[in-house]
Design a protein around this motif. Structure first.
Motif, PDB file in Angstrom:
ATOM      1  N   LYS A  78     -10.695  -1.522  32.896  1.00 18.32           N
ATOM      2  CA  LYS A  78     -11.385  -2.645  33.106  1.00 18.32           C
ATOM      3  C   LYS A  78     -10.604  -3.823  34.191  1.00 18.32           C
ATOM      4  O   LYS A  78     -11.271  -4.458  34.774  1.00 18.32           O
ATOM      5  CB  LYS A  78     -11.566  -3.724  31.751  1.00 18.32           C
ATOM      6  N   ALA A  79      -9.253  -3.630  34.008  1.00 19.41           N
ATOM      7  CA  ALA A  79      -8.579  -4.589  34.892  1.00 19.41           C
ATOM      8  C   ALA A  79      -8.556  -4.151  36.292  1.00 19.41           C
ATOM      9  O   ALA A  79      -8.760  -4.892  37.327  1.00 19.41           O
ATOM     10  CB  ALA A  79      -7.079  -4.364  34.611  1.00 19.41           C
ATOM     11  N   ARG A  80      -9.074  -2.833  36.705  1.00 21.42           N
ATOM     12  CA  ARG A  80      -9.304  -2.136  38.086  1.00 21.42           C
ATOM     13  C   ARG A  80     -10.777  -2.729  38.404  1.00 21.42           C
ATOM     14  O   ARG A  80     -10.900  -3.229  39.561  1.00 21.42           O
ATOM     15  CB  ARG A  80      -9.537  -0.770  38.052  1.00 21.42           C
ATOM     16  N   ALA A 138      -9.578 -11.682  27.772  1.00 18.58           N
ATOM     17  CA  ALA A 138      -8.502 -12.421  28.175  1.00 18.58           C
ATOM     18  C   ALA A 138      -7.948 -12.066  29.570  1.00 18.58           C
ATOM     19  O   ALA A 138      -6.873 -12.471  30.084  1.00 18.58           O
ATOM     20  CB  ALA A 138      -7.463 -12.456  27.050  1.00 18.58           C
ATOM     21  N   TYR A 139      -8.653 -11.292  30.283  1.00 16.02           N
ATOM     22  CA  TYR A 139      -8.411 -10.930  31.661  1.00 16.02           C
ATOM     23  C   TYR A 139      -8.356 -12.200  32.537  1.00 16.02           C
ATOM     24  O   TYR A 139      -9.127 -12.886  32.512  1.00 16.02           O
ATOM     25  CB  TYR A 139      -9.249  -9.743  32.153  1.00 16.02           C
ATOM     26  N   THR A 188      -4.038  -9.709  34.964  1.00 18.93           N
ATOM     27  CA  THR A 188      -3.030  -9.831  33.784  1.00 18.93           C
ATOM     28  C   THR A 188      -4.157  -9.602  32.420  1.00 18.93           C
ATOM     29  O   THR A 188      -5.083 -10.245  32.466  1.00 18.93           O
ATOM     30  CB  THR A 188      -2.228 -11.014  33.554  1.00 18.93           C
ATOM     31  N   TYR A 189      -3.436  -8.970  31.645  1.00 20.16           N
ATOM     32  CA  TYR A 189      -4.045  -9.052  30.307  1.00 20.16           C
ATOM     33  C   TYR A 189      -2.865  -8.497  29.089  1.00 20.16           C
ATOM     34  O   TYR A 189      -2.041  -7.787  29.660  1.00 20.16           O
ATOM     35  CB  TYR A 189      -5.274  -7.807  30.276  1.00 20.16           C
ATOM     36  N   PRO A 190      -3.019  -9.146  28.120  1.00 20.11           N
ATOM     37  CA  PRO A 190      -1.965  -8.933  27.072  1.00 20.11           C
ATOM     38  C   PRO A 190      -1.692  -7.432  26.580  1.00 20.11           C
ATOM     39  O   PRO A 190      -0.561  -7.005  26.307  1.00 20.11           O
ATOM     40  CB  PRO A 190      -2.296  -9.672  25.740  1.00 20.11           C
ATOM     41  N   ASN A 213       1.159  -5.952  35.113  1.00 20.26           N
ATOM     42  CA  ASN A 213       0.268  -6.302  35.885  1.00 20.26           C
ATOM     43  C   ASN A 213      -0.569  -5.343  36.526  1.00 20.26           C
ATOM     44  O   ASN A 213       0.277  -4.400  37.085  1.00 20.26           O
ATOM     45  CB  ASN A 213       0.518  -7.378  36.494  1.00 20.26           C
ATOM     46  N   TYR A 214      -1.788  -5.237  36.842  1.00 22.53           N
ATOM     47  CA  TYR A 214      -2.563  -4.421  37.682  1.00 22.53           C
ATOM     48  C   TYR A 214      -2.667  -5.280  39.065  1.00 22.53           C
ATOM     49  O   TYR A 214      -3.265  -6.418  39.239  1.00 22.53           O
ATOM     50  CB  TYR A 214      -3.899  -4.032  37.212  1.00 22.53           C
TER      51      TYR A 214
END
Length: 121
Positions: free
Chosen positions: A25-27, A65-66, A100-102, A107-108
């Motif tokens: 999801k971060a990507r 929360a991204y 960022t995501y908890p 970090n990505y």
């Protein structure tokens, strides 16, 4: 006695298995943000914080929360960072997007270097 111990072990294993989903999801969010920026004309991609690259932009999904942050810096012909970060006509610009995501261990971060396309205004 066995049930509470097994629940703790099960939840920790499941959280480790879901971590790859966080990175996927971060990507996606990082690639999406990079595409939004690079789809603009070179001169419209201003160095520093701008409308194309607001700091701490929260993604649209309200349940996530991204958070994405991006930076655009001017670069010289030898691909070193320019001392003049007000030069929007720099030969190259480096774009860095950080998500960022908890749930992420770190970090990505993705980055790219862009230049004016030959033959375009």
């Amino acid at each position: 006695i066995f049930l509470p111990a097994s629940m703790i072990a099960f939840t920790s294993v499941m959280s480790n298995y879901s971590r790859p989903d966080y990175y996927v999801k971060a990507r996606f969010y990082a690639d999406k943000r990079m595409a939004e920026i690079t789809n603009n004309l070179y001169d419209n991609i201003a160095v520093g914080a701008s409308g194309l690259c607001p700091n701490n932009k929260t993604e649209a999904a309200p349940d996530d929360a991204y958070r994405t942050e991006c930076a655009i810096v001017a670069m010289n012909n030898d691909l070193t960072i320019s001392s003049d970060q007000t030069n929007n006509k720099a030969p190259y610009k480096k774009i860095t997007v950080t998500v960022t995501y908890p749930g992420l261990l770190s970090n990505y971060v993705i980055s790219t270097i862009i230049t004016r396309r030959p033959g375009l205004p």
